[in-house]
Design a protein around this motif. Structure first.
Motif, PDB file in Angstrom:
ATOM      1  N   PRO A  16      -3.889  -3.210  -0.992  1.00 34.82           N
ATOM      2  CA  PRO A  16      -4.632  -2.978  -2.159  1.00 34.82           C
ATOM      3  C   PRO A  16      -6.159  -2.398  -2.087  1.00 34.82           C
ATOM      4  O   PRO A  16      -6.622  -1.435  -2.800  1.00 34.82           O
ATOM      5  CB  PRO A  16      -4.376  -4.101  -3.046  1.00 34.82           C
ATOM      6  CG  PRO A  16      -3.341  -4.639  -2.428  1.00 34.82           C
ATOM      7  CD  PRO A  16      -3.153  -4.433  -0.985  1.00 34.82           C
ATOM      8  N   GLU A  17      -6.844  -3.033  -1.128  1.00 37.92           N
ATOM      9  CA  GLU A  17      -8.141  -2.843  -0.886  1.00 37.92           C
ATOM     10  C   GLU A  17      -8.320  -1.254  -0.137  1.00 37.92           C
ATOM     11  O   GLU A  17      -9.205  -0.726  -0.690  1.00 37.92           O
ATOM     12  CB  GLU A  17      -8.906  -3.525   0.110  1.00 37.92           C
ATOM     13  CG  GLU A  17      -9.023  -5.017  -0.439  1.00 37.92           C
ATOM     14  CD  GLU A  17      -9.332  -6.044   0.577  1.00 37.92           C
ATOM     15  OE1 GLU A  17      -9.846  -7.020   0.266  1.00 37.92           O
ATOM     16  OE2 GLU A  17      -9.047  -5.964   1.898  1.00 37.92           O
ATOM     17  N   LEU A  22      -9.623   4.371  -0.918  1.00 37.71           N
ATOM     18  CA  LEU A  22      -9.303   5.852  -1.145  1.00 37.71           C
ATOM     19  C   LEU A  22      -9.055   6.695  -2.406  1.00 37.71           C
ATOM     20  O   LEU A  22      -8.857   7.674  -2.574  1.00 37.71           O
ATOM     21  CB  LEU A  22      -7.951   6.208  -0.359  1.00 37.71           C
ATOM     22  CG  LEU A  22      -8.145   5.643   1.167  1.00 37.71           C
ATOM     23  CD1 LEU A  22      -6.961   5.634   1.940  1.00 37.71           C
ATOM     24  CD2 LEU A  22      -9.248   6.335   2.159  1.00 37.71           C
ATOM     25  N   ASP A  23      -9.077   5.682  -3.309  1.00 37.43           N
ATOM     26  CA  ASP A  23      -8.871   6.036  -4.704  1.00 37.43           C
ATOM     27  C   ASP A  23      -7.382   6.804  -4.845  1.00 37.43           C
ATOM     28  O   ASP A  23      -7.360   7.770  -5.465  1.00 37.43           O
ATOM     29  CB  ASP A  23     -10.200   6.896  -5.522  1.00 37.43           C
ATOM     30  CG  ASP A  23      -9.708   7.061  -6.883  1.00 37.43           C
ATOM     31  OD1 ASP A  23      -9.411   6.202  -7.598  1.00 37.43           O
ATOM     32  OD2 ASP A  23     -10.299   8.200  -7.367  1.00 37.43           O
ATOM     33  N   VAL A  24      -6.387   5.966  -4.628  1.00 38.11           N
ATOM     34  CA  VAL A  24      -5.107   6.437  -4.588  1.00 38.11           C
ATOM     35  C   VAL A  24      -4.427   5.181  -4.859  1.00 38.11           C
ATOM     36  O   VAL A  24      -4.663   3.945  -4.791  1.00 38.11           O
ATOM     37  CB  VAL A  24      -4.809   6.850  -2.915  1.00 38.11           C
ATOM     38  CG1 VAL A  24      -5.256   8.229  -2.592  1.00 38.11           C
ATOM     39  CG2 VAL A  24      -4.529   5.917  -2.070  1.00 38.11           C
ATOM     40  N   SER A  25      -3.186   5.377  -5.168  1.00 37.25           N
ATOM     41  CA  SER A  25      -1.958   4.414  -5.752  1.00 37.25           C
ATOM     42  C   SER A  25      -1.624   3.564  -4.375  1.00 37.25           C
ATOM     43  O   SER A  25      -1.696   4.013  -3.098  1.00 37.25           O
ATOM     44  CB  SER A  25      -0.993   5.161  -6.208  1.00 37.25           C
ATOM     45  OG  SER A  25      -0.088   5.737  -5.307  1.00 37.25           O
ATOM     46  N   ILE A  26      -1.098   2.511  -4.604  1.00 37.26           N
ATOM     47  CA  ILE A  26      -0.704   1.548  -3.461  1.00 37.26           C
ATOM     48  C   ILE A  26       0.450   2.247  -2.657  1.00 37.26           C
ATOM     49  O   ILE A  26       0.714   2.175  -1.426  1.00 37.26           O
ATOM     50  CB  ILE A  26      -0.384   0.153  -3.916  1.00 37.26           C
ATOM     51  CG1 ILE A  26      -0.037  -0.985  -2.442  1.00 37.26           C
ATOM     52  CG2 ILE A  26       0.736   0.041  -4.916  1.00 37.26           C
ATOM     53  CD1 ILE A  26      -1.225  -0.921  -1.704  1.00 37.26           C
ATOM     54  N   SER A  27       1.421   2.994  -3.468  1.00 32.21           N
ATOM     55  CA  SER A  27       2.515   3.519  -2.975  1.00 32.21           C
ATOM     56  C   SER A  27       2.079   4.831  -2.178  1.00 32.21           C
ATOM     57  O   SER A  27       2.681   5.171  -1.102  1.00 32.21           O
ATOM     58  CB  SER A  27       3.352   4.091  -4.155  1.00 32.21           C
ATOM     59  OG  SER A  27       2.670   4.840  -4.898  1.00 32.21           O
ATOM     60  N   GLN A  43      -0.689  -9.661   9.616  1.00 32.00           N
ATOM     61  CA  GLN A  43      -1.563 -10.816   9.707  1.00 32.00           C
ATOM     62  C   GLN A  43      -1.501 -12.017   8.678  1.00 32.00           C
ATOM     63  O   GLN A  43      -1.443 -11.599   7.750  1.00 32.00           O
ATOM     64  CB  GLN A  43      -3.106 -10.473   9.975  1.00 32.00           C
ATOM     65  CG  GLN A  43      -3.581  -9.552  10.966  1.00 32.00           C
ATOM     66  CD  GLN A  43      -5.016  -9.420  11.144  1.00 32.00           C
ATOM     67  OE1 GLN A  43      -5.571  -9.180   9.911  1.00 32.00           O
ATOM     68  NE2 GLN A  43      -5.539  -9.270  12.178  1.00 32.00           N
ATOM     69  N   ASP A  44      -0.707 -13.050   9.584  1.00 32.19           N
ATOM     70  CA  ASP A  44      -0.523 -14.107   8.445  1.00 32.19           C
ATOM     71  C   ASP A  44       0.469 -13.565   7.197  1.00 32.19           C
ATOM     72  O   ASP A  44       0.206 -14.149   6.108  1.00 32.19           O
ATOM     73  CB  ASP A  44      -1.772 -14.607   7.880  1.00 32.19           C
ATOM     74  CG  ASP A  44      -2.490 -15.405   9.092  1.00 32.19           C
ATOM     75  OD1 ASP A  44      -1.971 -15.696   9.871  1.00 32.19           O
ATOM     76  OD2 ASP A  44      -3.781 -15.169   8.922  1.00 32.19           O
ATOM     77  N   GLY A  45       1.304 -12.670   7.401  1.00 33.11           N
ATOM     78  CA  GLY A  45       2.283 -12.083   6.786  1.00 33.11           C
ATOM     79  C   GLY A  45       1.908 -11.220   5.733  1.00 33.11           C
ATOM     80  O   GLY A  45       2.542 -10.481   4.839  1.00 33.11           O
ATOM     81  N   ILE A  46       0.725 -10.697   5.893  1.00 31.81           N
ATOM     82  CA  ILE A  46      -0.060  -9.546   4.990  1.00 31.81           C
ATOM     83  C   ILE A  46      -0.500  -8.361   5.877  1.00 31.81           C
ATOM     84  O   ILE A  46      -1.007  -8.539   7.051  1.00 31.81           O
ATOM     85  CB  ILE A  46      -1.224 -10.116   4.235  1.00 31.81           C
ATOM     86  CG1 ILE A  46      -0.848 -11.436   3.428  1.00 31.81           C
ATOM     87  CG2 ILE A  46      -2.039  -8.987   3.599  1.00 31.81           C
ATOM     88  CD1 ILE A  46      -2.321 -12.010   3.013  1.00 31.81           C
ATOM     89  N   ARG A  47      -0.095  -7.272   5.405  1.00 33.72           N
ATOM     90  CA  ARG A  47      -0.222  -6.091   6.347  1.00 33.72           C
ATOM     91  C   ARG A  47      -1.824  -5.776   5.971  1.00 33.72           C
ATOM     92  O   ARG A  47      -2.230  -5.842   4.870  1.00 33.72           O
ATOM     93  CB  ARG A  47       0.592  -4.937   5.744  1.00 33.72           C
ATOM     94  CG  ARG A  47       1.980  -5.088   5.970  1.00 33.72           C
ATOM     95  CD  ARG A  47       2.855  -4.130   5.665  1.00 33.72           C
ATOM     96  NE  ARG A  47       2.992  -2.883   6.513  1.00 33.72           N
ATOM     97  CZ  ARG A  47       3.534  -1.632   6.332  1.00 33.72           C
ATOM     98  NH1 ARG A  47       4.021  -1.401   5.247  1.00 33.72           N
ATOM     99  NH2 ARG A  47       3.325  -0.585   7.148  1.00 33.72           N
ATOM    100  N   ARG A  48      -2.401  -5.461   7.001  1.00 28.30           N
ATOM    101  CA  ARG A  48      -3.858  -5.113   7.038  1.00 28.30           C
ATOM    102  C   ARG A  48      -4.234  -4.009   7.720  1.00 28.30           C
ATOM    103  O   ARG A  48      -3.453  -3.540   8.792  1.00 28.30           O
ATOM    104  CB  ARG A  48      -4.630  -6.283   7.484  1.00 28.30           C
ATOM    105  CG  ARG A  48      -4.384  -7.442   6.715  1.00 28.30           C
ATOM    106  CD  ARG A  48      -5.323  -8.666   7.072  1.00 28.30           C
ATOM    107  NE  ARG A  48      -4.863  -9.849   6.699  1.00 28.30           N
ATOM    108  CZ  ARG A  48      -5.361 -10.368   5.573  1.00 28.30           C
ATOM    109  NH1 ARG A  48      -6.361  -9.703   4.743  1.00 28.30           N
ATOM    110  NH2 ARG A  48      -5.178 -11.508   4.928  1.00 28.30           N
ATOM    111  N   VAL A  49      -5.327  -2.971   7.467  1.00 27.48           N
ATOM    112  CA  VAL A  49      -5.958  -2.012   8.051  1.00 27.48           C
ATOM    113  C   VAL A  49      -7.108  -2.325   8.532  1.00 27.48           C
ATOM    114  O   VAL A  49      -7.995  -2.897   7.838  1.00 27.48           O
ATOM    115  CB  VAL A  49      -5.697  -0.710   7.186  1.00 27.48           C
ATOM    116  CG1 VAL A  49      -6.478   0.473   7.748  1.00 27.48           C
ATOM    117  CG2 VAL A  49      -4.459  -0.363   6.668  1.00 27.48           C
ATOM    118  N   PRO A  50      -7.514  -2.112   9.711  1.00 26.32           N
ATOM    119  CA  PRO A  50      -8.702  -2.184  10.290  1.00 26.32           C
ATOM    120  C   PRO A  50      -9.754  -1.387   9.367  1.00 26.32           C
ATOM    121  O   PRO A  50      -9.625  -0.026   9.081  1.00 26.32           O
ATOM    122  CB  PRO A  50      -8.974  -1.709  11.734  1.00 26.32           C
ATOM    123  CG  PRO A  50      -7.350  -1.637  12.024  1.00 26.32           C
ATOM    124  CD  PRO A  50      -6.607  -1.457  10.997  1.00 26.32           C
TER     125      PRO A  50
END
Length: 116
Positions: A16-17, A22-27, A43-50
């Motif tokens: 979501p961050e 990027l000012d786009v939808s989560i999809s 990470q801890d069950g949550i998808r994350r991006v560097p």
């Protein structure tokens, strides 16, 4: 000669961050990950991006090409992330850091060489 040591990303963004930055939808963020324009790991069950791979309101210019080269060379998400964050004195820094500067083409060339 010592093995390169992975460096931790400076920070992490949840999907979501990323969408907000990027000012786009989560999809659209999910689509970008599926289409190898962006990398995310759990990470801890949550998808994350560097965080540094999302510069300002765009994805680093050469990131999609580098990711495709790494995946074509047999890397999975975890291995690709590890490669992007291996300290490399010849760049200097890491491939991920170099994507934001004038060494981006060199990173792409090195990723391409992994397939051979």
């Amino acid at each position: 000669m010592t093995e390169p040591v992975p460096v931790a990303p400076a920070g992490w963004l949840t999907l979501p961050e990323v969408a907000e930055r990027l000012d786009v939808s989560i999809s659209k963020v999910h689509q970008m990950i599926r289409e190898r324009e962006l990398i995310a790991v759990r990470q801890d069950g949550i998808r994350r991006v560097p965080a540094e791979l999302v510069a300002n309101s765009t994805v680093r210019k050469h990131l999609p090409g580098v990711l495709n080269l790494l995946y074509d060379a047999g890397y999975d998400d975890d291995a690709a992330l590890r490669w992007l964050y291996l300290a490399d004195a010849t760049l200097p820094g890491t491939p991920a850091e170099a994507l934001g500067g004038d060494r981006a083409r060199e990173v792409k060339r090195r990723a391409q060489a992994l397939g051979f």
